[in-house]
Design a protein around this motif. Structure first.
Motif, PDB file in Angstrom:
ATOM      1  N   GLN A  70     -79.394 -50.143 -33.435  1.00 38.81           N
ATOM      2  CA  GLN A  70     -79.657 -51.366 -35.072  1.00 38.81           C
ATOM      3  C   GLN A  70     -78.235 -49.732 -35.226  1.00 38.81           C
ATOM      4  OE1 GLN A  70     -82.937 -50.901 -36.282  1.00 38.81           O
ATOM      5  NE2 GLN A  70     -82.158 -51.315 -38.624  1.00 38.81           N
ATOM      6  N   GLU A  71     -78.273 -48.492 -35.500  1.00 36.02           N
ATOM      7  CA  GLU A  71     -78.097 -47.502 -35.792  1.00 36.02           C
ATOM      8  C   GLU A  71     -76.160 -47.258 -35.954  1.00 36.02           C
ATOM      9  OE1 GLU A  71     -80.629 -46.706 -34.434  1.00 36.02           O
ATOM     10  OE2 GLU A  71     -81.395 -46.546 -35.487  1.00 36.02           O
ATOM     11  N   LEU A  72     -76.414 -48.001 -34.537  1.00 33.33           N
ATOM     12  CA  LEU A  72     -74.171 -48.186 -34.340  1.00 33.33           C
ATOM     13  C   LEU A  72     -73.861 -49.372 -33.912  1.00 33.33           C
ATOM     14  CD1 LEU A  72     -75.103 -45.382 -31.242  1.00 33.33           C
ATOM     15  CD2 LEU A  72     -74.443 -44.785 -33.116  1.00 33.33           C
ATOM     16  N   ALA A  73     -74.241 -50.160 -34.458  1.00 38.22           N
ATOM     17  CA  ALA A  73     -73.793 -51.545 -34.110  1.00 38.22           C
ATOM     18  C   ALA A  73     -73.261 -52.031 -36.328  1.00 38.22           C
ATOM     19  CB  ALA A  73     -75.486 -53.038 -34.281  1.00 38.22           C
ATOM     20  N   HIS A  74     -72.357 -52.880 -35.675  1.00 37.14           N
ATOM     21  CA  HIS A  74     -71.696 -52.628 -36.717  1.00 37.14           C
ATOM     22  C   HIS A  74     -71.500 -54.267 -36.855  1.00 37.14           C
ATOM     23  CE1 HIS A  74     -70.126 -49.377 -37.558  1.00 37.14           C
ATOM     24  NE2 HIS A  74     -70.239 -48.441 -36.237  1.00 37.14           N
ATOM     25  N   PRO A  75     -72.315 -55.858 -37.311  1.00 42.26           N
ATOM     26  CA  PRO A  75     -72.424 -56.993 -37.213  1.00 42.26           C
ATOM     27  C   PRO A  75     -71.967 -57.661 -38.581  1.00 42.26           C
ATOM     28  CG  PRO A  75     -74.226 -56.511 -37.668  1.00 42.26           C
ATOM     29  CD  PRO A  75     -73.898 -55.111 -37.423  1.00 42.26           C
ATOM     30  N   PRO A  76     -71.594 -58.861 -38.884  1.00 43.44           N
ATOM     31  CA  PRO A  76     -70.770 -59.076 -39.431  1.00 43.44           C
ATOM     32  C   PRO A  76     -71.830 -59.037 -41.166  1.00 43.44           C
ATOM     33  CG  PRO A  76     -70.025 -60.599 -38.086  1.00 43.44           C
ATOM     34  CD  PRO A  76     -71.475 -59.855 -37.175  1.00 43.44           C
ATOM     35  N   GLU A  77     -73.220 -59.421 -41.095  1.00 43.23           N
ATOM     36  CA  GLU A  77     -73.624 -59.903 -42.586  1.00 43.23           C
ATOM     37  C   GLU A  77     -73.689 -58.080 -43.053  1.00 43.23           C
ATOM     38  OE1 GLU A  77     -76.244 -58.802 -38.298  1.00 43.23           O
ATOM     39  OE2 GLU A  77     -74.678 -59.942 -38.972  1.00 43.23           O
ATOM     40  N   LEU A  78     -73.144 -57.020 -42.275  1.00 38.18           N
ATOM     41  CA  LEU A  78     -72.920 -55.666 -43.482  1.00 38.18           C
ATOM     42  C   LEU A  78     -71.412 -56.162 -44.091  1.00 38.18           C
ATOM     43  CD1 LEU A  78     -73.583 -53.320 -39.910  1.00 38.18           C
ATOM     44  CD2 LEU A  78     -75.122 -54.621 -42.055  1.00 38.18           C
ATOM     45  N   MET A  79     -70.913 -56.625 -43.957  1.00 39.51           N
ATOM     46  CA  MET A  79     -70.073 -57.296 -44.974  1.00 39.51           C
ATOM     47  C   MET A  79     -70.493 -57.804 -46.345  1.00 39.51           C
ATOM     48  SD  MET A  79     -66.530 -59.163 -42.705  1.00 39.51           S
ATOM     49  CE  MET A  79     -67.486 -60.360 -41.340  1.00 39.51           C
ATOM     50  N   PHE A  80     -71.932 -58.456 -46.356  1.00 40.86           N
ATOM     51  CA  PHE A  80     -72.130 -58.623 -47.273  1.00 40.86           C
ATOM     52  C   PHE A  80     -73.441 -58.146 -47.901  1.00 40.86           C
ATOM     53  CE2 PHE A  80     -70.758 -61.832 -44.095  1.00 40.86           C
ATOM     54  CZ  PHE A  80     -69.188 -62.087 -45.409  1.00 40.86           C
ATOM     55  N   ASP A  81     -74.176 -56.504 -47.314  1.00 41.49           N
ATOM     56  CA  ASP A  81     -75.403 -55.986 -48.107  1.00 41.49           C
ATOM     57  C   ASP A  81     -74.803 -55.093 -48.859  1.00 41.49           C
ATOM     58  OD1 ASP A  81     -73.733 -54.280 -46.484  1.00 41.49           O
ATOM     59  OD2 ASP A  81     -75.115 -53.388 -45.274  1.00 41.49           O
ATOM     60  N   LEU A  82     -75.937 -54.417 -49.151  1.00 42.48           N
ATOM     61  CA  LEU A  82     -76.085 -53.191 -50.685  1.00 42.48           C
ATOM     62  C   LEU A  82     -74.675 -52.474 -50.506  1.00 42.48           C
ATOM     63  CD1 LEU A  82     -79.286 -53.955 -52.102  1.00 42.48           C
ATOM     64  CD2 LEU A  82     -77.766 -55.243 -52.552  1.00 42.48           C
ATOM     65  N   GLU A  83     -74.240 -52.328 -50.997  1.00 38.20           N
ATOM     66  CA  GLU A  83     -73.328 -50.930 -50.937  1.00 38.20           C
ATOM     67  C   GLU A  83     -74.067 -50.047 -51.561  1.00 38.20           C
ATOM     68  OE1 GLU A  83     -69.946 -51.157 -49.462  1.00 38.20           O
ATOM     69  OE2 GLU A  83     -71.384 -53.018 -48.764  1.00 38.20           O
ATOM     70  N   GLY A  84     -73.323 -48.670 -51.662  1.00 42.91           N
ATOM     71  CA  GLY A  84     -73.776 -47.428 -51.800  1.00 42.91           C
ATOM     72  C   GLY A  84     -74.350 -46.936 -51.409  1.00 42.91           C
ATOM     73  N   ARG A  85     -74.925 -47.225 -49.487  1.00 40.90           N
ATOM     74  CA  ARG A  85     -75.831 -46.844 -49.001  1.00 40.90           C
ATOM     75  C   ARG A  85     -74.962 -45.708 -47.999  1.00 40.90           C
ATOM     76  NH1 ARG A  85     -78.485 -51.396 -45.247  1.00 40.90           N
ATOM     77  NH2 ARG A  85     -79.695 -52.450 -47.055  1.00 40.90           N
ATOM     78  N   HIS A  86     -75.412 -44.622 -47.559  1.00 40.91           N
ATOM     79  CA  HIS A  86     -74.853 -43.403 -47.346  1.00 40.91           C
ATOM     80  C   HIS A  86     -75.372 -43.098 -45.533  1.00 40.91           C
ATOM     81  CE1 HIS A  86     -72.766 -42.308 -50.595  1.00 40.91           C
ATOM     82  NE2 HIS A  86     -73.913 -42.681 -51.282  1.00 40.91           N
ATOM     83  N   PRO A  87     -75.329 -43.262 -44.218  1.00 34.55           N
ATOM     84  CA  PRO A  87     -73.499 -43.817 -44.117  1.00 34.55           C
ATOM     85  C   PRO A  87     -73.373 -45.235 -44.418  1.00 34.55           C
ATOM     86  CG  PRO A  87     -74.717 -43.512 -42.443  1.00 34.55           C
ATOM     87  CD  PRO A  87     -75.615 -42.766 -43.003  1.00 34.55           C
ATOM     88  N   SER A  88     -72.151 -45.132 -44.981  1.00 38.87           N
ATOM     89  CA  SER A  88     -71.850 -46.882 -45.239  1.00 38.87           C
ATOM     90  C   SER A  88     -72.056 -48.352 -44.026  1.00 38.87           C
ATOM     91  CB  SER A  88     -70.697 -46.981 -46.137  1.00 38.87           C
ATOM     92  OG  SER A  88     -69.338 -46.522 -45.023  1.00 38.87           O
ATOM     93  N   THR A  89     -72.437 -49.358 -44.499  1.00 38.41           N
ATOM     94  CA  THR A  89     -72.420 -50.215 -43.582  1.00 38.41           C
ATOM     95  C   THR A  89     -70.743 -50.841 -43.607  1.00 38.41           C
ATOM     96  OG1 THR A  89     -73.943 -51.342 -45.078  1.00 38.41           O
ATOM     97  CG2 THR A  89     -75.200 -49.692 -43.966  1.00 38.41           C
ATOM     98  N   PHE A  90     -70.838 -50.620 -42.783  1.00 37.72           N
ATOM     99  CA  PHE A  90     -69.338 -52.042 -42.130  1.00 37.72           C
ATOM    100  C   PHE A  90     -69.590 -53.181 -41.494  1.00 37.72           C
ATOM    101  CE2 PHE A  90     -68.595 -48.006 -40.932  1.00 37.72           C
ATOM    102  CZ  PHE A  90     -68.539 -47.626 -39.950  1.00 37.72           C
ATOM    103  N   TRP A  91     -69.239 -54.354 -41.399  1.00 38.29           N
ATOM    104  CA  TRP A  91     -68.297 -54.561 -39.803  1.00 38.29           C
ATOM    105  C   TRP A  91     -66.931 -54.137 -39.494  1.00 38.29           C
ATOM    106  CZ3 TRP A  91     -63.702 -57.412 -39.596  1.00 38.29           C
ATOM    107  CH2 TRP A  91     -63.164 -57.718 -38.135  1.00 38.29           C
TER     108      TRP A  91
END
Length: 296
Positions: free
Chosen positions: A97-118
């Motif tokens: 989970q910590e190393l995955a970058h699935p498509p839904e991370l394009m639409f989650d809440l911003e401002g997290r650290h580290p940032s999430t992304f597809w």
């Protein structure tokens, strides 16, 4: 007393009816709403086209990627930092989970650290093009009310096309082209929205404004809805009634700001240079942290 009250009510009704003759209950395909505003003459009614409240449409989106296996992490792979091809200790692993970058991370809440992304797979098959289609579908008609904003975690792509559909993805039309070199990529002269006018607002342009490599502060791509609105509503969008009037009477204009689907066509990742470094192909990929679409 009753006759006096009746005559007063009748006079009020005549006055209201006279005013509303100028503001019908339906304004084209919009209902008419009114609100009280303050002017030099005091409080008056201001009439306007009724509009449903604009919403963040990403909350209702369905996303499809093509090719479907373009997301990194299956199998796990290592990729390099964009700015330094020798920093190749970043991992993408779909099973962790910590190393995955699935498509839904394009639409989650911003401002997290580290940032999430597809993130896509890297360009390990160069010179075969690294093409990705990201399709956003709503299964309903949406009237856009604000800029479409795409935030890249990696560098902004060297070449990209934003497309729209009005028939639920059966046919597509270009919305805007993006490139570091419009003439070379799409055989189009570069332009910006500032080069347009009321008469050319529907022109499909290629812009180089959002394709300037992979600097940290250069991650965002816009499709400028509000700048196009301003040709009709004024630079501060104070005269929205004029815009709604144009939208009501000009079907092509109304259709331009209306979608059922969007498609982001990623055609060439950010390279930051003229030539691709074939010794470090794992530094080339796409990564998107946020997409924003507002409409009604």
């Amino acid at each position: 007393m009753y006759l006096s009250r009746f005559l007063s009510l009748h006079a009020l009704w005549v006055t209201v009816s006279s005013v509303m003759q100028h503001y019908p209950s339906v304004w084209g395909h919009y209902d008419v709403c009114k609100t009280q505003i303050y002017t030099e003459e005091g409080k008056v009614w201001d009439y306007m086209a009724c509009q449903p409240e604009a919403r963040d449409m990403i909350k209702y989106v369905k996303v499809t990627l093509d090719p479907p296996d373009i997301t990194c992490g299956d199998p796990p792979e290592t990729f390099c930092a964009m700015g330094n091809p020798y920093m190749c200790n970043n991992e993408c692993d779909a099973s962790t989970q910590e190393l995955a970058h699935p498509p839904e991370l394009m639409f989650d809440l911003e401002g997290r650290h580290p940032s999430t992304f597809w993130q896509s797979t890297t360009w390990k098959d160069y010179p075969k093009p690294l093409h990705v289609n990201i399709t956003l579908s709503w299964n309903k008609t949406i009237e856009l009310t604000d800029n479409i904003v795409i935030t890249f975690e990696s560098g902004r792509p060297d070449q990209m096309i934003l497309e729209k559909s009005l028939d639920y993805g059966r046919t597509w039309q270009p919305y805007q082209y993006y490139a570091t070199d419009c003439l070379d990529a799409f055989h189009m002269d570069p332009k910006s929205v500032r080069d347009l006018s009321q008469h050319t607002v529907l022109e499909i342009i290629c812009t180089e404004e959002y394709s300037t490599g992979y600097m940290t502060n250069s991650k965002i791509i816009h499709f400028e809805i509000k700048d196009r609105f301003a040709f009709f509503a004024g630079p501060r969008l104070h005269n929205m009634a004029s815009l709604y009037g144009q939208l009501d009477t000009t079907k092509k204009l109304r259709d331009f700001f209306t979608i059922t689907d969007l498609r982001i066509r990623l055609l060439r990742p950010a390279t930051g240079e003229i030539y691709v470094d074939e010794q470090h192909l794992t530094r080339y990929f796409y990564a998107i942290s946020d997409i924003r679409v507002y409409g009604r």
